[in-house]
Write an enzyme that holds these catalytic residues in place. Structure first.
Site, short mmCIF file in Angstrom:
data_model
loop_
_atom_site.label_atom_id
_atom_site.label_comp_id
_atom_site.label_asym_id
_atom_site.label_seq_id
_atom_site.Cartn_x
_atom_site.Cartn_y
_atom_site.Cartn_z
N LYS A 96 17.10 -15.33 1.16
CA LYS A 96 17.72 -16.67 1.22
C LYS A 96 16.80 -17.72 1.83
O LYS A 96 16.86 -18.89 1.47
CB LYS A 96 19.04 -16.62 1.99
N ILE A 155 28.58 -9.72 -3.13
CA ILE A 155 29.59 -10.49 -3.90
C ILE A 155 28.90 -11.27 -5.02
O ILE A 155 27.96 -12.02 -4.76
CB ILE A 155 30.31 -11.52 -2.99
N GLU A 210 19.98 -10.09 11.11
CA GLU A 210 18.60 -10.44 10.73
C GLU A 210 17.65 -9.85 11.78
O GLU A 210 18.07 -9.51 12.89
CB GLU A 210 18.44 -11.97 10.73
N LYS A 250 22.38 -20.17 3.12
CA LYS A 250 23.25 -19.72 2.02
C LYS A 250 24.09 -20.87 1.47
O LYS A 250 24.24 -20.99 0.25
CB LYS A 250 24.13 -18.56 2.50
N1 HSE Z 1 22.22 -11.06 8.53
C1 HSE Z 1 22.92 -11.33 7.35
C2 HSE Z 1 24.41 -11.24 7.62
C3 HSE Z 1 22.52 -10.34 6.28
O1 HSE Z 1 24.79 -10.78 8.70
O2 HSE Z 1 25.21 -11.66 6.79
C4 HSE Z 1 22.96 -10.70 4.91
O3 HSE Z 1 22.39 -11.87 4.46
#
Ligand code: HSE
Length: 404
Positions: free
Chosen positions: A99, A130, A184, A199
């Site tokens: 992303k 999803i 992350e 996102k």
């Molecule tokens: N660190 C991200 C989350 C991982 O917790 O949604 C998925 O993008």
């Protein structure tokens, strides 16, 4: 179909596993056998089956004409951007779960892909497993999408759920989320909302068709949310979720990421644990909600593999064809309207009259077990109006927005 995977971390190893475990059904659906020929990683994996595919030099992949799809699951903007661009220029399609890369360079990479008659696909970059990008790009094409509201970060949703239902400690639940592989590498990106911001920037770019600069999206994380805030939410019959939103109102675009209070009737209020969900409002469709696993190795890998299959089935078709480099102008958040829950220290009886004078119609909240402070639920006003009124209240110790 021979492919290369860049990065053998959580998602990369997941992609290899999904392709192996579901090989038969994937081949059937793709109409071809998909074989991972190379895995690029800085590390070696002695004694593991994957070692025979490991390469350390990207040029091996780039110069191999048999490789038609490059799967970028390294994360981060560089060197991912350089690698992806080189692959597209070499006539190889790219599938990415990254992303950070898509939010920053998506429009440019799509343009490069288009001019080289290949695809740049990134379903896994938003909402984990999803299929939300696919829905927007190929299913909801008869609608103008007016709003997208989502829980787009699994780590923080997991944390908020545990804090709300179990009164769990912030640091402890963060450690659990990390141990489960949701967070992350630097969990600041999760808890400060940066991950959700990228996102929603991608989703806004897709529904508006223009490039959104994620740095212009107002972003507030959950690091200031406490168990006391949860008690206020409970007293109101609400919950608190980290919401990422974009909407078009009177031709103006708004986007934000912030913790918000949600009533029980809101479809996102029952999205718990690591799950993500995205509510989409179309001008013909009305409301639709997409729900599923938003983080973790196999759900994310599942979305990556779905993109690989889409590319194998539709080579040289411009799949993600509406996102240009023209910049989208976002409106200042101070002009958007909502209600606010304001926590104030002091004695309610002494301050109530002045609060009513300043804020108008309000409801006072006094959750059980909270001493020396009280809550004020305001009526609808703009963020700018709220900030102006709040200036003369040093007693305000926290403010949380209410999502209607
Ligand atoms: N660190 C991200 C989350 C991982 O917790 O949604 C998925 O993008």
């Amino acid at each position: 179909m021979k492919i290369a995977v860049l990065g053998y971390g959580t998602v990369g190893s997941g992609v290899v596993e999904v392709l192996e475990r579901n090989q038969e059904i994937i081949s059937q659906r793709a109409g071809d056998v998909i074989e991972v020929k190379y895995v690029l990683d800085l590390r070696d994996f002695p004694g593991q089956k994957i070692q025979e595919k490991i390469v350390h030099d990207y040029d091996v992949i780039l110069n191999d004409e048999e490789i038609e799809i490059v799967v970028e699951v390294m994360g981060g903007v560089e060197p991912a951007n350089t690698f992806v661009k080189k692959a597209l220029l070499a006539g190889k399609s790219v599938v990415s779960s990254n992303k950070a890369l898509v939010a920053k360079c998506g429009a440019d990479l799509l343009k490069t892909a288009r001019s080289n008659h290949v695809n740049f696909l990134f379903e896994a970059s938003v909402g984990g497993g999803i299929p939300i990008l696919r829905a927007l790009e190929s299913s909801l094409t008869g609608d103008e999408i007016e709003a997208v509201t989502g829980i787009l970060n699994g780590t923080t949703n997991y944390m908020m759920t545990k804090m709300f239902y179990e009164g769990a400690d912030y640091e402890e639940v963060l450690k659990e989320a990390q141990a489960n592989g949701y967070a992350e590498a630097d969990p600041t990106a999760d808890v400060e909302g940066y991950d959700a911001c990228r996102k929603i920037a991608i989703l806004t770019s897709i529904i508006s068709g223009k490039m959104v600069d994620f740095e212009e999206i107002y972003t507030e994380g959950i690091s200031k949310i406490t168990v006391e805030d949860m008690k206020y939410a409970q007293a109101l019959g609400m919950t608190i979720k980290l919401l990422a939103e974009c909407k078009k109102e009177d031709g103006k675009w708004y986007a934000s990421v912030a913790p918000c209070l949600l009533g029980q009737e809101h479809p996102l209020s029952s999205v718990h644990d690591v799950f993500n969900a995205v509510c989409v409002r179309g001008n013909m469709l009305g409301d639709a909600m997409f729900y599923g696993s938003g983080a973790g190795k196999l759900p994310t890998a599942s979305a990556v593999v779905a993109d690989i299959v889409a590319e194998v089935k539709n080579p040289h078709t411009d799949i993600m064809n509406f996102w240009t480099e023209e910049k989208l102008q976002l409106e200042d958040r101070l002009t958007s309207s909502k209600r606010f829950l304001v926590r104030m220290t002091g004695v309610q009886a002494e301050m109530a009259e002045k609060i009513r004078e300043d804020f108008g119609e309000v409801t006072f909240i006094n959750p059980e077990g909270i001493q020396g402070e009280f809550g004020v639920l305001t009526s609808v006003m703009t963020e700018g109006e709220y900030e102006e009124k709040a200036k003369v209240y040093p007693q305000i110790c926290h403010m949380i927005r209410v999502e209607e």
